[in-house]
Scaffold this active site. Structure first.
Site, PDB file in Angstrom:
ATOM      1  N   HIS A 188       1.698  14.961  -5.434  1.00 60.41           N
ATOM      2  CA  HIS A 188       2.566  15.834  -6.214  1.00 60.41           C
ATOM      3  C   HIS A 188       1.801  17.139  -6.441  1.00 60.41           C
ATOM      4  CE1 HIS A 188       5.107  12.356  -7.117  1.00 60.41           C
ATOM      5  NE2 HIS A 188       3.995  11.715  -7.459  1.00 60.41           N
ATOM      6  N   CYS A 218      -4.057  -2.715  -0.804  1.00 59.29           N
ATOM      7  CA  CYS A 218      -4.664  -4.041  -0.796  1.00 59.29           C
ATOM      8  C   CYS A 218      -5.204  -4.283   0.611  1.00 59.29           C
ATOM      9  CB  CYS A 218      -3.637  -5.113  -1.145  1.00 59.29           C
ATOM     10  SG  CYS A 218      -2.888  -4.930  -2.767  1.00 59.29           S
ATOM     11  N   SER A 262       0.840  -1.196   0.000  1.00 58.47           N
ATOM     12  CA  SER A 262       0.000   0.000   0.000  1.00 58.47           C
ATOM     13  C   SER A 262       0.876   1.247   0.000  1.00 58.47           C
ATOM     14  CB  SER A 262      -0.911   0.006   1.231  1.00 58.47           C
ATOM     15  OG  SER A 262      -1.718  -1.157   1.246  1.00 58.47           O
TER      16      SER A 262
END
Length: 256
Positions: free
Chosen positions: A106, A129, A101
């Site tokens: 950004h 997950c 994970s």
């Protein structure tokens, strides 16, 4: 990598849920001086340290733990932060569940405003997950950025198995992304959903329903707290700026 640095896994599955945002904030800069102040504001408010705090809060909001943080600031402005995250450890276990994970951000500030308009964009991606549900943080992320236009993608990939061993290609029901937004968010934004349910692909776009000049004209409203003076504009200028902002938001909303 030395074995001492490796994390034991349990309950592994390869069903990956990814939630991504493009969040836009649009400001009107009324003077050359306000451009300088705007760039300083972006660097102060969206540097890697502040973004790391925000991502950590998002991680905790979905019930995760931060394993590692990588960050970078750029010149003249902009920043990136990536978190490797895990699910909360089970009470009976001292090991973390890595589950491949991650959470990253950004920023893409517009260094040179065009016709007084500066567009700031932040991209966030949360991929996990296991039992963590990324959809829990939809409203939190939207509110945290006070975004004017939001582009959201949600996709489920891979598969896991139920207790009988049968394959599952999604571990939860979803009709569209907007059904996971609060009523308060839906009141503020116009919403457009696109769905490819058979492929577990979901898209949603949002745009502010109304334009509040105190929110958009830089050097006003919340920016006063940073020591900037409010620029006064006439009623005619207000109508012109409102029309200009409306065009910008419409273009971002429809994507052309």
């Amino acid at each position: 990598m030395h074995s001492a640095n490796k994390i034991p896994l349990y309950g592994f599955n390869n069903l990956t849920k990814s939630l991504s945002f493009s969040l836009y904030r649009v400001h009107y800069l009324p003077s050359a001086q306000s451009v300088t102040h705007y760039n300083a504001y972006i660097n102060q408010s969206y540097n890697s340290e502040h973004l790391g705090v925000l991502l950590t809060k998002i991680c905790h909001a979905i019930g995760g733990n931060v394993l590692n943080i990588a960050s970078q600031d750029y010149t003249p402005q902009g920043a990136s932060v990536t978190l490797m995250i895990s699910e909360e450890a089970k009470p009976e276990s001292l090991v973390a569940h890595l589950d491949k994970s991650h959470l990253c951000i950004h920023t893409y500030p517009e260094e040179t405003p065009q016709q007084g308009i500066a567009i700031f964009r932040a991209d966030i991606e949360l991929s996990t997950c296991g039992i963590i549900s990324p959809l829990k943080v939809l409203d939190y992320v939207i509110e945290a950025f006070s975004a004017d236009v939001i582009d959201i993608d949600y996709r489920v990939r891979g598969m896991t198995r139920d207790q009988r061993g049968d394959k599952c290609f999604s571990d939860h029901d979803i009709v569209k992304i907007s059904e996971h937004l609060t009523k308060d968010t839906l009141k503020k934004y116009q919403v457009k959903d696109s769905v490819m349910a058979t492929n577990n692909l979901f898209h949603c776009k949002l745009a502010k329903r109304t334009i509040d000049l105190k929110h958009h004209i830089f050097n006003s409203g919340a920016h006063i707290a940073l020591g900037f003076k409010m620029n006064k504009i006439t009623a005619i200028e207000a109508r012109q700026v409102t029309a200009q902002l409306s065009r910008e938001l419409d273009e971002l909303f429809v994507g052309k």
